[in-house]
Design an enzyme around this catalytic site. Sequence first.
Site, PDB file in Angstrom:
ATOM      1  CD  GLU A  98      75.617  -7.781   8.887  1.00  0.00           C
ATOM      2  OE1 GLU A  98      76.491  -8.665   9.034  1.00  0.00           O
ATOM      3  OE2 GLU A  98      75.797  -6.587   9.172  1.00  0.00           O
ATOM      4  CB  SER A 140      43.053  -1.330  69.539  1.00  0.00           C
ATOM      5  OG  SER A 140      43.470  -1.124  70.869  1.00  0.00           O
TER       6      SER A 140
END
Length: 798
Positions: free
Chosen positions: A211, A489
């Site tokens: 680069e 319950s």
Amino acid sequence: MVKGPGDVTRGETITLMGERVKKKAATRKKSGKATSPGWTGRLWRLGLLLTGISLGLLVPWVVYLNYQVTTEFEGRKWDLPSRVYARALDLYPGATITSADLETELELSGYRRSNPVSQPGQYRISGSSFEIFRRPFRFHDGAEDAVRFRVRISADTVADITAVPDGRPLDLARLDPAEIASIYPLQKEDRTLVKIEDVPPLLVTGLQAVEDRNFKHHPGVDLRGVLRAVLANLRAGKAVQGGSTLTQQLVKNYFLTHDRTLARKFNEAIMAVLLEIHYPKSEILEAYINEVFLGQQGAYAVHGFGQASLFYFDQPLEQLAPRQLALLIGLVKGASYYNPRRHPKRALARRNQVLAAFAETGLLTGPEAERASSANLGVTPTPRSRGTRYHAFVDLVRRQLAQVYREEDLKTEGLKVYTTLAPSIQEKAQRAVATGVQKLEDRGLSAELQAAMVVADVATGEVRAMVGDRNPDRSGFNRAIHARRQIGSIIKPLVYLLALEHSDDYSLVTQIKDEPLTLKQADGSNWSPSNYDGKSHGTVTLLEALTRSYNQATVRLGLNIGVKNLINRIQQLGVTAEVDAVPSVFLGAVELTPLEVTQIYQSLAAGGYSVPLRSVIAVQTEAGEELVRYPLRMLPQPRREAIGVLNFALTQVVEQGTAKALPGLLGRTAIISGKTGTTNDRRDSWFVGYTRDHVAVSWVGRDDNQPAGVTGSNAAMHLWADLFSQMPFQSVDLRMPDNAFWLWVDRDSGYRTGRTCEGAVEIPFVEGSEPLKSTPCLGEQEKDEESFWRKLFGKKKR
């Protein structure tokens, strides 16, 4: 004295020049020409004017850009997502785990099957043995290096663990946990920061070779590089090479937009030079390595080489081979265009170009580059999931974290959150809910059914799994922690527990009336509870009333205990919901979430040691500094001996009560404690069950709270059974704590009796609650035993 040409004085020279100028002016005057300045002078003056204006505008602009560069880059701080991890899996000889579960844990943690196993993150299976190359990982209690070991599974248990290759026996091996969620910043950028000193040298030099070969020498802008790129592009007739330096690329990504304008390029060049003036090359390069865009995972952008290494190879950056580094560097030119998963041919050609550049610059030898070029890309077929994998559980995690952290911190600080989730159990729970609800619909129940499930560790209170929707992949309303429904319950065991704590008055064989009763309510109306089967059963024992879930007997018992005592006990067990002090509370007229119900039953399952449910173990910074640890807090409940007796009673619910179909659904026999729950008009179905290891709560109903045709045994219990039929588990421990013991009694009368007497059953009692009367059979049996001892030892039995 005669003066030569070199003897003319300075004053004489000026005089002579003046005379010449006058003569030329006189000549022009005679000829009629004007004395105005020429075009050269005009252009010069115009140039000076424009230069002054430009400098007047440029200097303040450069000052502004310099301020922007120094302030933003000096205090540069990337917004980092928080990583949320499941629990680390501890493997040790004797640990309970199936081969299928171990493979599930490996796959969800991102491990790949390979033969041979040559690098971290790989495993292979040979018969009942697993060879695993554990990755290096920073656990909540410290970092551990990569390790290779072999685990042998036998009868759903870890038989032994040995190191590879030397075969040393190991007492413990840990698997790094699966990443189950990432809490992303608003920019939706995903990155893993790396330091320049930890980056492979080939990445540093290779990036420059491809680069920006003049990176070490240019001041931020490389004029020779620009000219070289222009010539290359002219020769090719298209853009084949760029002239931007690494510094310019960083400026574009970090400070500017990607607009293709001269103004942006002008700012880019100035800011690149300013960046180079203020900061060393190493800092600039490190920032570039962490900032550059290298891929896309769904809605989230992959930035930096550290995250790209995990995204493409599922390996840390420092472990990558030259061919892998070359691919990542090649992606800088265009991560989408060269995407190796979508465009493998393009990516391969680009990678080989980079490898050629490595060879050209001497970073690799020719043969090394050729060998690397002949290898395949080596990317994983799919990236490891980085989004939220288990929405309901992560919702619980965020709720716990919100007590300490702001939402903004979770999205920007890069925190490491270590949780309690067991991925293999979570996967099974999700399947159990999704398939279970579908089966209920297939049986003709409502198509509008929804469901939730919570699974927790009995001893630690750590939440192992959570499902908040019949479609577990759907985020949104989490019924496991937000849906408040009447529990029916499910509340009854607490009523019987309070009675058993009064050992002078109650035991499981104490008789109570299951007969109609009418109570006047605060509004003046009458309330007459009835049993589910519409019948009253006369005089029954506490054990029978609980096992068969008789409402009338429970209300009568509750009235003797007191509704406020029941509410106080609910709160002692860690539930903060408001509960009205009315008699209907004895039958579950209280709205709780599945998570709150789990909290209540964890204490019962743990034999009276209440532990606050938790989903988070520890939180660390991105650098590994521990911020918060959530230690285990154990709160002993009063009268643990009564809880031990109650646990036995709940096993009878499964053996011969309302949950007696459970063993058939499981397909095996085991001692399990459980309780069904059904609310009025069959709106809600609940089931709570626990083994020695896990307590789990399941709920089924409709979101609009309309009748759904469900009961505790026909819906929620089926989901619970679907989960536990896939899990190895141990039976409930029915050893009694101190101050409680087992005794043989007659089933009908409740009197003490002999083990071999007709109707004898063995039942636990809290000390002081055991029956004083005995059956005639017990007397005869004691005489026979005394006669035996006389014959054997010539003395009485003590």
